[in-house]
Write a protein that holds these residues in place. Structure first.
Motif, PDB file in Angstrom:
ATOM      1  N   PHE A  18       0.849  -1.192   0.000  1.00 44.51           N
ATOM      2  CA  PHE A  18       0.000   0.000   0.000  1.00 44.51           C
ATOM      3  C   PHE A  18       0.878   1.234   0.000  1.00 44.51           C
ATOM      4  N   GLY A  19       0.737   2.045  -1.046  1.00 52.01           N
ATOM      5  CA  GLY A  19       1.649   3.152  -1.254  1.00 52.01           C
ATOM      6  C   GLY A  19       1.039   4.511  -1.010  1.00 52.01           C
ATOM      7  N   ASN A  20       1.466   5.473  -1.812  1.00 53.45           N
ATOM      8  CA  ASN A  20       1.048   6.863  -1.678  1.00 53.45           C
ATOM      9  C   ASN A  20       0.249   7.276  -2.905  1.00 53.45           C
ATOM     10  N   ARG A  49       8.261   4.279  -3.548  1.00 54.48           N
ATOM     11  CA  ARG A  49       8.205   4.585  -2.117  1.00 54.48           C
ATOM     12  C   ARG A  49       7.730   6.017  -1.876  1.00 54.48           C
ATOM     13  N   PRO A  50       7.142   6.277  -0.706  1.00 55.61           N
ATOM     14  CA  PRO A  50       6.996   5.346   0.418  1.00 55.61           C
ATOM     15  C   PRO A  50       5.791   4.420   0.241  1.00 55.61           C
ATOM     16  N   TYR A  51       5.940   3.193   0.707  1.00 57.52           N
ATOM     17  CA  TYR A  51       4.833   2.246   0.751  1.00 57.52           C
ATOM     18  C   TYR A  51       5.016   1.341   1.956  1.00 57.52           C
ATOM     19  N   THR A  52       3.945   0.646   2.306  1.00 59.07           N
ATOM     20  CA  THR A  52       3.945  -0.293   3.426  1.00 59.07           C
ATOM     21  C   THR A  52       3.478  -1.648   2.935  1.00 59.07           C
ATOM     22  N   ASP A  53       4.219  -2.708   3.262  1.00 59.59           N
ATOM     23  CA  ASP A  53       3.812  -4.069   2.923  1.00 59.59           C
ATOM     24  C   ASP A  53       3.036  -4.667   4.089  1.00 59.59           C
ATOM     25  N   VAL A  54       1.853  -5.187   3.764  1.00 54.54           N
ATOM     26  CA  VAL A  54       0.960  -5.767   4.773  1.00 54.54           C
ATOM     27  C   VAL A  54       0.641  -7.197   4.350  1.00 54.54           C
ATOM     28  N   ALA A  95      -4.620   6.066  -3.446  1.00 49.48           N
ATOM     29  CA  ALA A  95      -3.258   5.572  -3.218  1.00 49.48           C
ATOM     30  C   ALA A  95      -2.943   4.417  -4.175  1.00 49.48           C
ATOM     31  N   TYR A  96      -1.702   4.365  -4.640  1.00 50.66           N
ATOM     32  CA  TYR A  96      -1.234   3.227  -5.424  1.00 50.66           C
ATOM     33  C   TYR A  96      -1.128   2.002  -4.513  1.00 50.66           C
ATOM     34  N   HIS A  97      -1.458   0.834  -5.067  1.00 50.58           N
ATOM     35  CA  HIS A  97      -1.399  -0.402  -4.304  1.00 50.58           C
ATOM     36  C   HIS A  97      -1.241  -1.571  -5.257  1.00 50.58           C
ATOM     37  N   GLY A  98      -0.767  -2.686  -4.750  1.00 45.74           N
ATOM     38  CA  GLY A  98      -0.559  -3.856  -5.590  1.00 45.74           C
ATOM     39  C   GLY A  98      -0.238  -5.078  -4.742  1.00 45.74           C
ATOM     40  N   VAL A  99      -0.040  -6.199  -5.426  1.00 51.65           N
ATOM     41  CA  VAL A  99       0.282  -7.468  -4.769  1.00 51.65           C
ATOM     42  C   VAL A  99       1.542  -8.024  -5.418  1.00 51.65           C
TER      43      VAL A  99
END
Length: 217
Positions: A154-156, A162-167, A184-188
């Motif tokens: 889950f990014g910005n 970056r910055p992003y957080t991996d969950v 927000a940008y996001h991906g798998v």
């Protein structure tokens, strides 16, 4: 459904982005897996879309309510007729998810949900960083995970980097993003094959149900 189904505490990943681990109990997971199998037999089945640049997505996808393909919505499934209707059950789940993620202070209006994307990830499937921006309504996106665990990045709102957080999203987890996190940008970047509890009804792969409000009529 005024409390999370497992009583898990919401975890704020970024302003407007909330992870609720174990939100769906096993009975609810099995029921959704069964429903996904039925929905996958609907118009057009599960498809791997081609992107405008000529690539093919590794994730297989079905749609309910509106048909999505990169990067627009239509009411017709190409070569298969009208898209399957959006189930009221998913709309109720989406509203409950927003309530449990945000409590009494949702960041935006939760207008009627009217589209769901059913994504299936096999062991090799990935989803690149992207924004959910085809919708006209500024309503939180609700994501439900079933089957194998994935790494959800889950990014910005400004860049794919970056910055992003991996969950880690496990079977039964809820993830909601709205307000300042809505675009927000996001991906798998990867899944963890074989990590699912077979009792959830899915012995291999990952299902993700993404519920949105298009704001279209």
């Amino acid at each position: 459904m005024s409390e999370p189904l497992f009583g898990a505490r919401p975890v704020t990943i970024a302003p407007g982005a909330v992870h609720v681990p174990g939100w769906l109990d096993l009975d609810s997971q099995r029921d959704l897996v069964r429903r996904c199998r039925e929905w996958a037999r609907g118009p057009g089945g599960m498809r791997r879309h081609r992107t405008p640049r000529g690539g093919t997505m590794s994730v297989r996808m079905a749609a309910l309510g509106w048909y999505w393909r990169p990067y627009r919505y239509t009411r017709e499934v190409p070569e298969a007729g009208p898209v399957a209707p959006f189930p009221e059950h998913l709309g109720a789940l989406a509203h409950a998810g927003v309530r449990d993620a945000y409590g009494t202070n949702p960041p935006t209006d939760t207008a009627d949900y009217d589209v769901a994307l059913i994504n299936f990830y096999d062991a090799e499937a990935r989803m690149g960083m992207h924004q959910d921006r085809e919708e006209l309504a500024d309503v939180p996106v609700v994501s439900l995970s079933l089957g194998d665990t994935c790494v959800f990045r889950f990014g910005n709102t400004e860049t794919r980097g970056r910055p992003y957080t991996d969950v880690e999203l496990r079977s039964g987890d809820l993830f909601v993003f709205g307000g300042p996190a809505r675009r927000a940008y996001h991906g798998v970047p990867r899944t963890r094959p074989g990590s699912a509890d077979p009792a959830c009804g899915l012995t291999s792969g990952r299902l993700n149900i993404t519920i949105r409000a298009t704001g279209m009529s």
